[in-house]
Design an enzyme around this catalytic site. Sequence first.
Site, PDB file in Angstrom:
ATOM      1  N   ASN A   1     103.245 114.178  72.189  1.00 42.29           N
ATOM      2  CA  ASN A   1     102.222 113.728  73.140  1.00 42.29           C
ATOM      3  C   ASN A   1     102.784 112.736  74.163  1.00 42.29           C
ATOM      4  O   ASN A   1     103.705 111.985  73.864  1.00 42.29           O
ATOM      5  CB  ASN A   1     101.045 113.082  72.409  1.00 42.29           C
ATOM      6  CG  ASN A   1     100.233 114.106  71.638  1.00 42.29           C
ATOM      7  OD1 ASN A   1     100.569 115.287  71.620  1.00 42.29           O
ATOM      8  ND2 ASN A   1      99.175 113.658  70.983  1.00 42.29           N
ATOM      9  N   TYR A   2     102.166 112.732  75.358  1.00 41.81           N
ATOM     10  CA  TYR A   2     102.623 111.892  76.467  1.00 41.81           C
ATOM     11  C   TYR A   2     102.825 110.439  76.026  1.00 41.81           C
ATOM     12  O   TYR A   2     103.831 109.806  76.321  1.00 41.81           O
ATOM     13  CB  TYR A   2     101.595 111.961  77.606  1.00 41.81           C
ATOM     14  CG  TYR A   2     102.110 111.379  78.890  1.00 41.81           C
ATOM     15  CD1 TYR A   2     102.598 112.190  79.915  1.00 41.81           C
ATOM     16  CD2 TYR A   2     102.113 109.993  79.106  1.00 41.81           C
ATOM     17  CE1 TYR A   2     103.088 111.651  81.099  1.00 41.81           C
ATOM     18  CE2 TYR A   2     102.602 109.449  80.273  1.00 41.81           C
ATOM     19  CZ  TYR A   2     103.090 110.288  81.271  1.00 41.81           C
ATOM     20  OH  TYR A   2     103.577 109.755  82.430  1.00 41.81           O
ATOM     21  N   LYS A   3     101.848 109.948  75.239  1.00 38.94           N
ATOM     22  CA  LYS A   3     101.847 108.531  74.865  1.00 38.94           C
ATOM     23  C   LYS A   3     103.079 108.147  74.028  1.00 38.94           C
ATOM     24  O   LYS A   3     103.602 107.043  74.140  1.00 38.94           O
ATOM     25  CB  LYS A   3     100.577 108.255  74.062  1.00 38.94           C
ATOM     26  CG  LYS A   3     100.359 106.815  73.707  1.00 38.94           C
ATOM     27  CD  LYS A   3      99.046 106.701  72.941  1.00 38.94           C
ATOM     28  CE  LYS A   3      98.927 105.321  72.326  1.00 38.94           C
ATOM     29  NZ  LYS A   3      97.883 105.265  71.319  1.00 38.94           N
ATOM     30  N   GLY A   4     103.533 109.075  73.184  1.00 45.65           N
ATOM     31  CA  GLY A   4     104.760 108.823  72.413  1.00 45.65           C
ATOM     32  C   GLY A   4     104.571 107.905  71.228  1.00 45.65           C
ATOM     33  O   GLY A   4     103.498 107.864  70.634  1.00 45.65           O
TER      34      GLY A   4
END
Length: 263
Positions: free
Chosen positions: A138-141
């Site tokens: 996911n983008y957030k990491g």
Amino acid sequence: MAVHGRTEAQPIDLTQVRAYGDTLNDGAIALSFSLPVPYGDEAKEAARQLVRQMGLHDPQVYHAHDLGEGYTWLLVYAKSPYSVDFTKISVPKVSNHKLSHAAIEDYWHEHGGGEKLRVIGACTGDDAHTVGIDAILNYKGWRGDKGLESYKCFAVKNLGAQVENDRLLAEAAAFGADVILVSQVVTQKDCHRTNLAALVDLAEAEGARGERIFLCGGPRLSHPIALELGFDAGFGPGTVPSDVASYLVQAVVQRRRENAQPI
Ligand code: B12
């Protein structure tokens, strides 16, 4: 002054490394386990006898806890006579260099042939623990390290939880995935090993194993276990997305070179 149970004058012999508790080389280890017997002196004696049968000396029950329903949990200290030669130990490690976010983008821009690197991931079998695979994809990491979705060089598809192996392979083919990422968190009765090995077997049976890089990860997985199960690499606790991204761009380029495809 004594540091970690040894004096400064006492050198550590790396060819004979032993466990220690109080004093260097005392061999002290702690074991915890449950027995299906009622709490009491007999349970503690059973634990001591079992520990002696394991080849350990001087077992001492430090703590015993009544689990109810005729079960007991025990904490036993004992001494091990065994040592290992640390100088002869070699553990396979993921071999590619760790790159920064920008260097990963640059590397793929230079060597990737113009297309995005296509990544598909899932948590497979009965396993519903998606936090790990989400942390990587996911983008957030994870821990301030952005996930693969944040990179321009990756096209990412996250299938989520409880994905069957055959569906994962079918979705990977439809997506044109370069890489398959599998997360396995539950390890009861070694189901993670069975499930991961079954994926590789299925990919081999379908003639699709060599086309893609196969990665697995989870809290009780490691690179050596992954290799043993037929994967290209494995990632354990503490992995951040840039570890995986660094590996992927380099591994896919190398695989394409080996397969002699134009890149
Ligand atoms: C949150 C959680 C749940 C949530 C999951 C929600 C969700 N959407 O994920 C819920 C409540 C649903 C749940 C259910 C269950 N859980 Co649970 N759960 C946990 C818990 C507390 C945290 C797991 C977690 O999110 N960790 C954080 C992530 C980020 O860490 P991670 O998975 O290790 O991922 C990192 C690395 O391993 C790696 N990584 C992971 N996957 C991958 C994949 C790739 C490709 C790569 C490169 C890297 C990578 O990168 C990540 C970032 O560093 C753990 C206990 C614990 N403290 O660990 C128990 C735990 C995992 N659960 C456990 C159990 C038993 C269950 C249940 C069976 C309980 C039950 N009887 O119903 C069910 C199983 C449901 C199922 N079918 O799977 C046990 C597993 C025991 C075992 N060894 O098998 C644990 C360890 C708890 C315990 N001590 O008993 N659980």
